[in-house]
Write a protein that holds these residues in place. Structure first.
Motif, PDB file in Angstrom:
ATOM      1  N   SER A  53       0.848  -1.186   0.000  1.00 36.05           N
ATOM      2  CA  SER A  53       0.000   0.000   0.000  1.00 36.05           C
ATOM      3  C   SER A  53       0.886   1.239   0.000  1.00 36.05           C
ATOM      4  CB  SER A  53      -0.903   0.012   1.233  1.00 36.05           C
ATOM      5  OG  SER A  53      -1.790   1.110   1.170  1.00 36.05           O
ATOM      6  N   GLU A  54       0.351   2.328  -0.504  1.00 29.12           N
ATOM      7  CA  GLU A  54       1.097   3.581  -0.507  1.00 29.12           C
ATOM      8  C   GLU A  54       1.327   4.047   0.926  1.00 29.12           C
ATOM      9  OE1 GLU A  54      -1.612   2.958  -2.257  1.00 29.12           O
ATOM     10  OE2 GLU A  54      -1.310   3.554  -4.329  1.00 29.12           O
ATOM     11  N   THR A  55       2.510   4.545   1.184  1.00 28.21           N
ATOM     12  CA  THR A  55       2.796   5.099   2.506  1.00 28.21           C
ATOM     13  C   THR A  55       2.297   6.536   2.575  1.00 28.21           C
ATOM     14  OG1 THR A  55       4.947   5.992   1.868  1.00 28.21           O
ATOM     15  CG2 THR A  55       4.903   3.694   2.653  1.00 28.21           C
ATOM     16  N   ARG A  56       2.272   7.070   3.782  1.00 30.91           N
ATOM     17  CA  ARG A  56       1.882   8.474   3.953  1.00 30.91           C
ATOM     18  C   ARG A  56       2.852   9.382   3.195  1.00 30.91           C
ATOM     19  NH1 ARG A  56       1.773  13.233   6.718  1.00 30.91           N
ATOM     20  NH2 ARG A  56      -0.226  13.822   7.619  1.00 30.91           N
ATOM     21  N   GLU A  57       4.126   9.052   3.260  1.00 29.47           N
ATOM     22  CA  GLU A  57       5.140   9.865   2.582  1.00 29.47           C
ATOM     23  C   GLU A  57       4.951   9.835   1.060  1.00 29.47           C
ATOM     24  OE1 GLU A  57       5.838   7.576   5.004  1.00 29.47           O
ATOM     25  OE2 GLU A  57       6.141   9.084   6.563  1.00 29.47           O
ATOM     26  N   GLU A  58       4.662   8.653   0.509  1.00 33.85           N
ATOM     27  CA  GLU A  58       4.433   8.545  -0.938  1.00 33.85           C
ATOM     28  C   GLU A  58       3.187   9.341  -1.355  1.00 33.85           C
ATOM     29  OE1 GLU A  58       6.213   4.114  -1.896  1.00 33.85           O
ATOM     30  OE2 GLU A  58       4.210   4.282  -0.999  1.00 33.85           O
ATOM     31  N   THR A  59       2.156   9.265  -0.544  1.00 34.63           N
ATOM     32  CA  THR A  59       0.927   9.980  -0.857  1.00 34.63           C
ATOM     33  C   THR A  59       1.143  11.482  -0.758  1.00 34.63           C
ATOM     34  OG1 THR A  59      -0.322   8.106   0.018  1.00 34.63           O
ATOM     35  CG2 THR A  59      -1.522  10.171  -0.276  1.00 34.63           C
ATOM     36  N   GLU A  60       1.868  11.911   0.252  1.00 34.78           N
ATOM     37  CA  GLU A  60       2.177  13.341   0.383  1.00 34.78           C
ATOM     38  C   GLU A  60       2.984  13.827  -0.813  1.00 34.78           C
ATOM     39  OE1 GLU A  60       3.711  16.477   3.776  1.00 34.78           O
ATOM     40  OE2 GLU A  60       4.167  14.347   4.023  1.00 34.78           O
ATOM     41  N   GLU A  61       3.923  13.021  -1.274  1.00 33.70           N
ATOM     42  CA  GLU A  61       4.712  13.390  -2.455  1.00 33.70           C
ATOM     43  C   GLU A  61       3.815  13.532  -3.681  1.00 33.70           C
ATOM     44  OE1 GLU A  61       8.305  11.655  -5.247  1.00 33.70           O
ATOM     45  OE2 GLU A  61       8.008  10.804  -3.269  1.00 33.70           O
ATOM     46  N   GLU A  62       2.848  12.624  -3.843  1.00 29.94           N
ATOM     47  CA  GLU A  62       1.906  12.713  -4.960  1.00 29.94           C
ATOM     48  C   GLU A  62       1.162  14.050  -4.935  1.00 29.94           C
ATOM     49  OE1 GLU A  62       1.049  10.677  -7.599  1.00 29.94           O
ATOM     50  OE2 GLU A  62       2.849   9.542  -7.062  1.00 29.94           O
ATOM     51  N   PHE A  63       0.743  14.484  -3.746  1.00 28.85           N
ATOM     52  CA  PHE A  63       0.021  15.742  -3.613  1.00 28.85           C
ATOM     53  C   PHE A  63       0.889  16.943  -3.991  1.00 28.85           C
ATOM     54  CE2 PHE A  63      -3.173  13.312  -1.734  1.00 28.85           C
ATOM     55  CZ  PHE A  63      -4.259  14.082  -1.349  1.00 28.85           C
ATOM     56  N   SER A  64       2.194  16.815  -3.936  1.00 32.38           N
ATOM     57  CA  SER A  64       3.081  17.943  -4.196  1.00 32.38           C
ATOM     58  C   SER A  64       3.390  18.141  -5.681  1.00 32.38           C
ATOM     59  CB  SER A  64       4.392  17.780  -3.421  1.00 32.38           C
ATOM     60  OG  SER A  64       5.163  16.721  -3.981  1.00 32.38           O
ATOM     61  N   HIS A  65       3.040  17.165  -6.527  1.00 35.64           N
ATOM     62  CA  HIS A  65       3.317  17.297  -7.956  1.00 35.64           C
ATOM     63  C   HIS A  65       2.438  18.375  -8.582  1.00 35.64           C
ATOM     64  CE1 HIS A  65       5.938  13.895  -7.844  1.00 35.64           C
ATOM     65  NE2 HIS A  65       4.980  13.028  -7.561  1.00 35.64           N
ATOM     66  N   SER A  66       3.028  19.160  -9.451  1.00 32.90           N
ATOM     67  CA  SER A  66       2.284  20.258 -10.079  1.00 32.90           C
ATOM     68  C   SER A  66       1.161  19.752 -10.986  1.00 32.90           C
ATOM     69  CB  SER A  66       3.231  21.137 -10.878  1.00 32.90           C
ATOM     70  OG  SER A  66       3.821  20.380 -11.932  1.00 32.90           O
ATOM     71  N   TRP A  67       1.278  18.524 -11.472  1.00 31.24           N
ATOM     72  CA  TRP A  67       0.263  18.016 -12.403  1.00 31.24           C
ATOM     73  C   TRP A  67      -0.879  17.269 -11.708  1.00 31.24           C
ATOM     74  CZ3 TRP A  67       5.234  16.025 -12.097  1.00 31.24           C
ATOM     75  CH2 TRP A  67       5.352  14.747 -11.619  1.00 31.24           C
ATOM     76  N   VAL A  68      -0.855  17.221 -10.382  1.00 31.75           N
ATOM     77  CA  VAL A  68      -1.922  16.561  -9.630  1.00 31.75           C
ATOM     78  C   VAL A  68      -2.899  17.619  -9.132  1.00 31.75           C
ATOM     79  CG1 VAL A  68      -2.481  15.188  -7.585  1.00 31.75           C
ATOM     80  CG2 VAL A  68      -0.443  14.646  -8.942  1.00 31.75           C
ATOM     81  N   ASP A  69      -4.162  17.462  -9.488  1.00 31.74           N
ATOM     82  CA  ASP A  69      -5.196  18.406  -9.037  1.00 31.74           C
ATOM     83  C   ASP A  69      -5.819  17.920  -7.759  1.00 31.74           C
ATOM     84  OD1 ASP A  69      -4.836  19.994 -11.274  1.00 31.74           O
ATOM     85  OD2 ASP A  69      -6.405  18.974 -12.401  1.00 31.74           O
TER      86      ASP A  69
END
Length: 69
Positions: A53-69
Motif C-alpha cells: 500500500s502507498e505510505t503516507r510519505e508517498e501519498t504526500e509526495e503525490e500531492f506535491s506534484h504540479s500536475w496533480v489536481d
C-alpha cells in the motif's frame, strides 16, 4: 485493419463531473485530507493488492506534484 483507439472513436467531455450523491459535496483533496486519503488507500490496497500500500510519505509526495489536481 486494427480497430481505432477509444480516443479516435469517442469525444471526451470538456469537464467531467462525478455523479451526484445525496449529502455529498465533491471537491479536490488537499493536504488537509492526507490522513483520510492514506486510510482510503490502505482499505483499497487490502482488497486489490494486500501485500503493498502507498505510505503516507508517498501519498504526500503525490500531492506535491504540479500536475496533480
Amino acid at each position: 485493419m486494427p480497430p481505432l483507439s477509444l480516443s479516435a472513436r469517442v469525444d471526451a467531455p470538456a469537464e467531467l463531473q462525478p455523479a451526484p450523491v445525496a449529502g455529498v459535496a465533491w471537491r479536490p483533496a488537499t493536504l488537509d485530507d492526507l490522513d483520510a486519503v492514506v486510510a482510503l488507500y490502505a482499505r483499497i490496497s487490502a482488497v486489490d493488492h494486500p501485500e503493498w500500500s502507498e505510505t503516507r510519505e508517498e501519498t504526500e509526495e503525490e500531492f506535491s506534484h504540479s500536475w496533480v489536481d
